[in-house]
Design a protein around this motif. Structure first.
Motif, PDB file in Angstrom:
ATOM      1  N   LEU A   1      37.385  31.349  47.380  1.00 28.36           N
ATOM      2  CA  LEU A   1      37.205  32.510  48.257  1.00 28.36           C
ATOM      3  C   LEU A   1      36.716  33.724  47.476  1.00 28.36           C
ATOM      4  O   LEU A   1      35.829  34.461  47.935  1.00 28.36           O
ATOM      5  CB  LEU A   1      38.523  32.826  48.974  1.00 28.36           C
ATOM      6  CG  LEU A   1      38.978  31.786  50.004  1.00 28.36           C
ATOM      7  CD1 LEU A   1      40.328  32.175  50.596  1.00 28.36           C
ATOM      8  CD2 LEU A   1      37.952  31.631  51.118  1.00 28.36           C
ATOM      9  N   VAL A   2      37.272  33.955  46.292  1.00 26.02           N
ATOM     10  CA  VAL A   2      36.822  35.073  45.459  1.00 26.02           C
ATOM     11  C   VAL A   2      35.367  34.868  45.040  1.00 26.02           C
ATOM     12  O   VAL A   2      34.547  35.789  45.091  1.00 26.02           O
ATOM     13  CB  VAL A   2      37.725  35.227  44.219  1.00 26.02           C
ATOM     14  CG1 VAL A   2      37.151  36.272  43.258  1.00 26.02           C
ATOM     15  CG2 VAL A   2      39.140  35.625  44.635  1.00 26.02           C
ATOM     16  N   ILE A   3      35.036  33.645  44.644  1.00 30.20           N
ATOM     17  CA  ILE A   3      33.669  33.341  44.180  1.00 30.20           C
ATOM     18  C   ILE A   3      32.652  33.564  45.289  1.00 30.20           C
ATOM     19  O   ILE A   3      31.593  34.177  45.077  1.00 30.20           O
ATOM     20  CB  ILE A   3      33.602  31.883  43.667  1.00 30.20           C
ATOM     21  CG1 ILE A   3      34.415  31.742  42.384  1.00 30.20           C
ATOM     22  CG2 ILE A   3      32.152  31.464  43.424  1.00 30.20           C
ATOM     23  CD1 ILE A   3      34.766  30.310  42.054  1.00 30.20           C
ATOM     24  N   LEU A   4      32.949  33.080  46.489  1.00 29.24           N
ATOM     25  CA  LEU A   4      32.025  33.249  47.615  1.00 29.24           C
ATOM     26  C   LEU A   4      31.767  34.729  47.886  1.00 29.24           C
ATOM     27  O   LEU A   4      30.629  35.148  48.109  1.00 29.24           O
ATOM     28  CB  LEU A   4      32.584  32.576  48.866  1.00 29.24           C
ATOM     29  CG  LEU A   4      32.627  31.045  48.876  1.00 29.24           C
ATOM     30  CD1 LEU A   4      33.293  30.539  50.145  1.00 29.24           C
ATOM     31  CD2 LEU A   4      31.233  30.454  48.739  1.00 29.24           C
ATOM     32  N   LEU A   5      32.832  35.512  47.869  1.00 31.40           N
ATOM     33  CA  LEU A   5      32.702  36.935  48.178  1.00 31.40           C
ATOM     34  C   LEU A   5      31.851  37.662  47.137  1.00 31.40           C
ATOM     35  O   LEU A   5      30.913  38.384  47.482  1.00 31.40           O
ATOM     36  CB  LEU A   5      34.089  37.571  48.246  1.00 31.40           C
ATOM     37  CG  LEU A   5      34.127  39.078  48.541  1.00 31.40           C
ATOM     38  CD1 LEU A   5      33.562  39.350  49.933  1.00 31.40           C
ATOM     39  CD2 LEU A   5      35.557  39.609  48.429  1.00 31.40           C
ATOM     40  N   VAL A   6      32.150  37.437  45.857  1.00 30.25           N
ATOM     41  CA  VAL A   6      31.480  38.227  44.816  1.00 30.25           C
ATOM     42  C   VAL A   6      30.087  37.704  44.472  1.00 30.25           C
ATOM     43  O   VAL A   6      29.362  38.357  43.718  1.00 30.25           O
ATOM     44  CB  VAL A   6      32.343  38.311  43.539  1.00 30.25           C
ATOM     45  CG1 VAL A   6      33.646  39.017  43.820  1.00 30.25           C
ATOM     46  CG2 VAL A   6      32.600  36.938  42.940  1.00 30.25           C
ATOM     47  N   GLU A   7      29.685  36.567  45.031  1.00 29.95           N
ATOM     48  CA  GLU A   7      28.309  36.094  44.826  1.00 29.95           C
ATOM     49  C   GLU A   7      27.434  36.332  46.046  1.00 29.95           C
ATOM     50  O   GLU A   7      26.272  36.760  45.923  1.00 29.95           O
ATOM     51  CB  GLU A   7      28.295  34.612  44.439  1.00 29.95           C
ATOM     52  CG  GLU A   7      28.836  34.343  43.039  1.00 29.95           C
ATOM     53  CD  GLU A   7      28.509  32.956  42.518  1.00 29.95           C
ATOM     54  OE1 GLU A   7      27.661  32.275  43.122  1.00 29.95           O
ATOM     55  OE2 GLU A   7      29.101  32.558  41.500  1.00 29.95           O
ATOM     56  N   LEU A   8      27.947  36.067  47.230  1.00 29.79           N
ATOM     57  CA  LEU A   8      27.131  36.200  48.438  1.00 29.79           C
ATOM     58  C   LEU A   8      26.761  37.650  48.737  1.00 29.79           C
ATOM     59  O   LEU A   8      25.624  37.936  49.140  1.00 29.79           O
ATOM     60  CB  LEU A   8      27.873  35.601  49.633  1.00 29.79           C
ATOM     61  CG  LEU A   8      27.659  34.116  49.898  1.00 29.79           C
ATOM     62  CD1 LEU A   8      28.616  33.620  50.970  1.00 29.79           C
ATOM     63  CD2 LEU A   8      26.218  33.835  50.302  1.00 29.79           C
ATOM     64  N   VAL A   9      27.695  38.574  48.546  1.00 29.32           N
ATOM     65  CA  VAL A   9      27.438  39.980  48.880  1.00 29.32           C
ATOM     66  C   VAL A   9      26.316  40.569  48.022  1.00 29.32           C
ATOM     67  O   VAL A   9      25.335  41.114  48.559  1.00 29.32           O
ATOM     68  CB  VAL A   9      28.732  40.814  48.772  1.00 29.32           C
ATOM     69  CG1 VAL A   9      28.422  42.297  48.915  1.00 29.32           C
ATOM     70  CG2 VAL A   9      29.730  40.382  49.838  1.00 29.32           C
ATOM     71  N   PRO A  10      26.372  40.475  46.676  1.00 27.35           N
ATOM     72  CA  PRO A  10      25.272  41.053  45.889  1.00 27.35           C
ATOM     73  C   PRO A  10      23.947  40.324  46.068  1.00 27.35           C
ATOM     74  O   PRO A  10      22.884  40.958  46.034  1.00 27.35           O
ATOM     75  CB  PRO A  10      25.766  40.964  44.438  1.00 27.35           C
ATOM     76  CG  PRO A  10      26.847  39.954  44.451  1.00 27.35           C
ATOM     77  CD  PRO A  10      27.470  40.015  45.806  1.00 27.35           C
ATOM     78  N   LEU A  11      23.977  38.998  46.288  1.00 27.94           N
ATOM     79  CA  LEU A  11      22.726  38.277  46.505  1.00 27.94           C
ATOM     80  C   LEU A  11      22.051  38.761  47.788  1.00 27.94           C
ATOM     81  O   LEU A  11      20.827  38.963  47.819  1.00 27.94           O
ATOM     82  CB  LEU A  11      22.972  36.770  46.575  1.00 27.94           C
ATOM     83  CG  LEU A  11      21.726  35.928  46.840  1.00 27.94           C
ATOM     84  CD1 LEU A  11      20.739  36.044  45.679  1.00 27.94           C
ATOM     85  CD2 LEU A  11      22.080  34.468  47.096  1.00 27.94           C
ATOM     86  N   THR A  12      22.837  38.948  48.840  1.00 27.83           N
ATOM     87  CA  THR A  12      22.283  39.471  50.092  1.00 27.83           C
ATOM     88  C   THR A  12      21.687  40.858  49.883  1.00 27.83           C
ATOM     89  O   THR A  12      20.587  41.161  50.381  1.00 27.83           O
ATOM     90  CB  THR A  12      23.385  39.523  51.165  1.00 27.83           C
ATOM     91  OG1 THR A  12      23.946  38.228  51.343  1.00 27.83           O
ATOM     92  CG2 THR A  12      22.819  40.021  52.488  1.00 27.83           C
ATOM     93  N   ALA A  13      22.396  41.698  49.124  1.00 28.52           N
ATOM     94  CA  ALA A  13      21.900  43.052  48.844  1.00 28.52           C
ATOM     95  C   ALA A  13      20.588  43.006  48.064  1.00 28.52           C
ATOM     96  O   ALA A  13      19.672  43.802  48.318  1.00 28.52           O
ATOM     97  CB  ALA A  13      22.954  43.834  48.064  1.00 28.52           C
ATOM     98  N   ILE A  14      20.481  42.080  47.127  1.00 31.15           N
ATOM     99  CA  ILE A  14      19.260  41.956  46.313  1.00 31.15           C
ATOM    100  C   ILE A  14      18.070  41.562  47.185  1.00 31.15           C
ATOM    101  O   ILE A  14      16.979  42.123  47.077  1.00 31.15           O
ATOM    102  CB  ILE A  14      19.485  40.926  45.189  1.00 31.15           C
ATOM    103  CG1 ILE A  14      20.388  41.537  44.114  1.00 31.15           C
ATOM    104  CG2 ILE A  14      18.166  40.469  44.579  1.00 31.15           C
ATOM    105  CD1 ILE A  14      20.952  40.518  43.171  1.00 31.15           C
ATOM    106  N   VAL A  15      18.268  40.583  48.072  1.00 33.42           N
ATOM    107  CA  VAL A  15      17.179  40.119  48.932  1.00 33.42           C
ATOM    108  C   VAL A  15      16.737  41.223  49.897  1.00 33.42           C
ATOM    109  O   VAL A  15      15.544  41.431  50.120  1.00 33.42           O
ATOM    110  CB  VAL A  15      17.611  38.856  49.703  1.00 33.42           C
ATOM    111  CG1 VAL A  15      16.614  38.518  50.802  1.00 33.42           C
ATOM    112  CG2 VAL A  15      17.757  37.671  48.745  1.00 33.42           C
ATOM    113  N   LEU A  16      17.702  41.949  50.457  1.00 35.35           N
ATOM    114  CA  LEU A  16      17.357  43.017  51.401  1.00 35.35           C
ATOM    115  C   LEU A  16      16.769  44.236  50.686  1.00 35.35           C
ATOM    116  O   LEU A  16      15.927  44.948  51.245  1.00 35.35           O
ATOM    117  CB  LEU A  16      18.593  43.439  52.193  1.00 35.35           C
ATOM    118  CG  LEU A  16      19.205  42.388  53.117  1.00 35.35           C
ATOM    119  CD1 LEU A  16      20.422  42.960  53.830  1.00 35.35           C
ATOM    120  CD2 LEU A  16      18.180  41.885  54.135  1.00 35.35           C
ATOM    121  N   GLY A  17      17.189  44.474  49.444  1.00 37.38           N
ATOM    122  CA  GLY A  17      16.749  45.670  48.745  1.00 37.38           C
ATOM    123  C   GLY A  17      15.504  45.495  47.904  1.00 37.38           C
ATOM    124  O   GLY A  17      14.929  46.494  47.442  1.00 37.38           O
ATOM    125  N   ALA A  18      15.018  44.263  47.708  1.00 38.63           N
ATOM    126  CA  ALA A  18      13.838  44.038  46.873  1.00 38.63           C
ATOM    127  C   ALA A  18      12.622  44.743  47.469  1.00 38.63           C
ATOM    128  O   ALA A  18      12.261  44.489  48.626  1.00 38.63           O
ATOM    129  CB  ALA A  18      13.559  42.544  46.750  1.00 38.63           C
TER     130      ALA A  18
END
Length: 467
Positions: A255-272
């Motif tokens: 659960l910790v891994i999913l949270l701390v990987e999915l959130v920044p990856l989503t931000a990177i894709v939206l912010g590129a």
């Protein structure tokens, strides 16, 4: 098998092999989660491994990671039930042996050992650019990789409680870096959330729709980024409390891994600023951070990524040392190796010889293969291991009715069926998309070597047969 039975068996084998004592139960569930998540190294997974998914699937990488998260949850439920029923520092190979028998268990051991030795080399090989960006230096890739691998193995022999604090402190820095990246991406988005539902992929300088043919193979890369939640089972004999605590450690880690990987990856894709430029970049994540921040922030982020790689290798070294300790306890090697691997350091209470032994192959791998080759091989072999665990979770309740299953996953047998089908399909598509069958040759070579080693040593081990 109850915890007292497992501990008693471990002590009996330790006496037989002449070891000083067995592992001490000194870790809480929180300690195990900190070490386990550190071994996954979410930050370096995002920076070093996730770019492969972005290059494969473009903005569809987020969908790949979501699908990978569903599979990871199914795998975690399998790990949780099996580890609570078959608690051992040997992890997957003990589960496979107790459900399927000696030979399948031994082949699983070799596969897990190979992945565990390869992963530090994969992570270390990509660390130098981040150290150089942080310090403004120009150290060589191999020199930096060699230094952090060797130092990680040395630190890995320290007392497990000490290492829990070390990895916990580094993990805090890592999570703060990921929160900073998430802030940068979400605060200056260049596309709407709808872009995640209708993903695009850069191809020949233009954007095209990312199809399932691009998204599904990247699920394998996502699983590789999440990989490590199951490594909590290697610390089962260091963990305080009953067998259900092992299952808790596995599930909380995921659960910790999913949270701390999915959130920044989503931000990177939206912010590129540009998906095309991001895909063409040798450092896609670094490109986004540079475009959205300033050189000072980039140096801070680079320092955090480097520390996360270092932290991950320390955690993996701790876990794989327990794996080799367990294999010596079950007499899977020649007698002299078994005695060395099961020797516990009188001061640090760690299997120090087992831990340091694995530094040799991990170090040699830094000089013989590229990051791409190592990543592709470990993804395929990891999927094979996951399929074994899914099959064991399907069969354990039926085959091992004599063993108490302290934790029973909800909706059984659906999770292991989802895990088995998903891993099998991803493995098939990954191999279909491979440019050359190198991975098959490596896995085939490992199989031949494992069969020879089994015939020479493991099949003669009474301890392993009676496990």
């Amino acid at each position: 098998m109850a915890i007292t039975e497992t501990s008693g068996a471990a002590q009996a084998v330790s006496v037989e092999l002449g070891t000083s004592h067995s592992l001490k139960q000194s870790l809480s569930v929180r300690d195990v989660v900190m070490i386990t998540v550190s071994g996954v190294t979410p930050a370096s997974s995002i920076f070093v491994i996730a770019p492969f998914a972005i290059q494969q699937a473009g903005s569809g990488a987020v969908l790949s990671f979501l699908l990978g998260g569903v599979l990871a949850l199914a795998f975690a439920l399998c790990y949780a039930e099996l580890s609570a029923a078959h608690r051992s520092a040997g992890g997957e190979y003990v589960m496979a042996k107790r459900v399927f028998g000696a030979l399948p268990g031994y082949l699983t051991f070799i596969a897990v050992l190979a992945v565990s030795v390869f992963i530090p080399a994969v992570l270390a090989s990509g660390a130098a650019p981040y150290l150089n960006n942080a310090l403004g230096t120009s150290f060589g890739n191999q020199s930096v990789a060699l230094a952090i691998v060797v130092l990680s193995y040395v630190l890995g022999i320290l007392n497990i409680k000490t290492n829990a604090w070390i990895t916990g402190a580094f993990l805090t820095v890592e999570v703060l870096v990921l929160l900073l990246i998430a802030y940068l991406g979400f605060s200056e988005p260049h596309r709407a959330f709808s872009a995640l539902v209708h993903p695009e992929l850069a191809s020949k300088g233009t954007l095209i729709s990312a199809t399932a043919a691009a998204i599904i193979p990247a699920v394998g890369t996502a699983i590789f980024c999440y990989n490590g939640f199951g490594a909590a089972v290697f610390l089962a004999e260091d963990l305080e409390g009953g067998n259900r605590n092992v299952a808790k450690a596995v599930m909380f880690s995921l659960l910790v891994i999913l949270l701390v990987e999915l959130v920044p990856l989503t931000a990177i894709v939206l912010g590129a600023p540009s998906l095309i430029d991001m895909s063409k970049s040798a450092d896609p994540i670094g490109y986004v951070v540079r475009e959205l921040s300033n050189p000072t922030v980039m140096r801070v982020v680079s320092a955090g990524i480097f520390l996360s790689v270092f932290n991950a290798i320390i955690a993996i070294v701790i876990q794989v040392g327990r794996l080799l300790y367990s294999s010596g306890r079950h007499a899977l090697w020649v007698r002299s190796c078994n005695r060395a691997f099961t020797h516990i350091h009188p001061r640090f209470d760690s299997p120090w010889l087992a831990t340091l032994t694995l530094a040799i192959p991990s170090t040699l791998l830094l000089f013989v293969s590229s990051l791409d080759d190592l990543t592709a091989f470990t993804v395929d072999l990891l999927l094979v291991i996951y399929m074994v665990i899914a099959l064991a979770a399907l069969a354990s309740r039926i085959v091992r009715r004599d063993v108490e299953h302290h934790y029973r996953m909800p909706l059984w047998p659906l999770p292991p069926l989802v895990a088995l089908g998903g891993a099998g399909y991803v493995l098939y598509t990954t191999m279909q998309s491979a440019a050359k069958p190198t991975d098959l040759y490596i896995i085939g070579g490992l199989l031949v070597l494992a069969l020879a080693m089994y015939a020479a040593w493991a099949r003669h081990s009474v301890t392993f047969r009676e496990l």
